[in-house]
Design a protein around this motif. Structure first.
Motif, short mmCIF file in Angstrom:
data_model
loop_
_atom_site.label_atom_id
_atom_site.label_comp_id
_atom_site.label_asym_id
_atom_site.label_seq_id
_atom_site.Cartn_x
_atom_site.Cartn_y
_atom_site.Cartn_z
N GLN A 1 0.82 -1.21 0.00
CA GLN A 1 0.00 0.00 0.00
C GLN A 1 0.85 1.26 0.00
O GLN A 1 0.48 2.28 -0.59
CB GLN A 1 -0.94 -0.01 1.22
N HIS B 1 1.53 2.70 -3.46
CA HIS B 1 0.41 3.18 -4.28
C HIS B 1 0.42 4.70 -4.33
O HIS B 1 0.67 5.37 -3.33
CB HIS B 1 -0.93 2.70 -3.71
N THR C 1 -1.32 4.96 -9.67
CA THR C 1 -1.20 3.50 -9.67
C THR C 1 -2.45 2.86 -10.23
O THR C 1 -3.56 3.14 -9.77
CB THR C 1 -0.93 2.97 -8.25
N TRP D 1 3.24 0.78 -11.99
CA TRP D 1 3.80 0.28 -10.73
C TRP D 1 5.29 0.60 -10.69
O TRP D 1 5.96 0.61 -11.73
CB TRP D 1 3.61 -1.23 -10.63
#
Length: 348
Positions: A308, A311, A315, A337
């Protein structure tokens, strides 16, 4: 008088025709009912005949192919093993004193196996360009080949696995949206999304060699190669077979089904040890598909792969599968990513 007699006969036959038509519409299938049928199930075929109608014989069809004929209305049993996945039309023609009444019912054939469930462990991580909207990924001769998407940002890249550095790159015209790719001998084949064609490049120089048009598969999504033919997805549940030399569709395809029905939005593809691994768009799931039948044999749950903390607002979803055939390593990443992952599958 003749006119009156003619009119009376006309009314009589009209009423008789309507009565006959009403009788024919009352005949329906007692079995099966519309719904799901597991591949290999034996299907019972029998009509529901009103008490005021007799039956001389019934002729049964599956997808307009005759399968059996009965004298009277005794049940017929049909094994579904020879059918393909998807909707199948069952039809019966009921014969009574020269009159024919027809009734149909549709059933959907699904997989008779529940997919094996897999989780994963992370073996290794590598840097990945956070600006790359990954559409296709391929490992070949120690490096990665990557197709990226979005209009004005689409590219074909050669990437160093360990560092994520782009070693070679060409940009697509801004009106094109790059999609899946694969390698056949010394050629790279890259799909575009809605332009209706794919592009063939020289693998070493990235020089464009030719374009090829799509056919029944209107859009380009994913692409992989088994050494003999190409497999192409178009965002539906269907995967098309392409000739490896002409890139034309061969007319053969598979429909991707599990035990609950079709799986739509089949996206990026990779051929791994005799199976097709497929991303499902906007899902954290990778399917393991039998390339002969379309049956989903396994589901790899990738929830939580990207931490997390990594992100951002840009993303996007999981997409991109590559396979090192020599070392049997699986690599996955996602759109924009910052990490490429080497993973190991774990059966639950």
């Amino acid at each position: 008088m003749k006119n009156i007699l003619f009119l009376s006969l006309l009314i009589f036959f009209s009423i008789a025709a309507c009565t006959s038509q009403k009788k024919s519409t009352r005949i329906s299938f007692l079995s099966p009912k519309p719904g799901l049928v597991s591949l290999g199930d034996t299907i019972k075929l029998q009509l529901d005949i009103p008490e005021d109608q007799a039956t001389d014989s019934v002729l049964y069809f599956v997808n307009n192919e005759p399968i059996n004929k009965t004298v009277g209305n005794e049940p017929v049993y049909f094994n579904s093993s020879a059918l393909s996945f998807g909707d199948q039309l069952l039809t019966a023609k009921h014969y009574e004193k020269g009159a024919v009444a027809e009734s149909s019912v549709s059933v959907t054939v699904v997989s008779n196996k529940t997919p094996i469930q897999y989780s994963f462990s992370v073996v290794n991580t590598f840097p990945h360009d956070v600006g790359a909207y990954t559409q296709g990924l391929e490992y070949h001769d120690g490096v990665l080949y990557e197709s990226t998407g979005l209009n004005g940002e689409s590219s074909l890249r050669k990437v160093d696995l360990k560092t994520g550095k782009v070693l070679q790159e060409i940009m697509l015209p801004k009106e094109l949206f790059g999609e899946g790719l694969t390698i056949v001998d010394d050629h790279i084949i890259q799909l575009t999304w809605r332009a209706g064609f794919g592009i063939v490049y020289d693998k070493n120089t990235f020089k464009k060699i030719k374009e090829f048009s799509y056919q029944a598969s209107k859009e380009g999504w994913g692409l992989c190669y088994d050494g003999e033919k190409l497999f192409k997805s178009d965002g539906t549940s269907r995967i098309y077979f392409l000739d490896k030399n002409t890139y034309a569709e061969t007319g053969k395809y598979i429909d991707v089904y599990n035990d609950r029905g079709p799986i739509d939005a089949i996206n990026e593809l990779e051929y791994i040890d005799g199976k097709i691994f497929a991303n499902v768009y906007q899902s954290d799931k990778i399917l393991i598909i039998d390339p002969l039948t379309g049956q989903v044999e396994g589901e790899l749950n990738m929830i939580g792969l990207l931490p997390q903390k990594d992100h951002t607002q840009d993303t996007d979803v999981l997409n991109g599968i590559a396979y090192d055939r020599q070392s049997k390593r699986i690599y996955v990443t996602g759109k924009k990513w910052n990490t490429l992952f080497e993973i190991k599958m774990l059966e639950r």
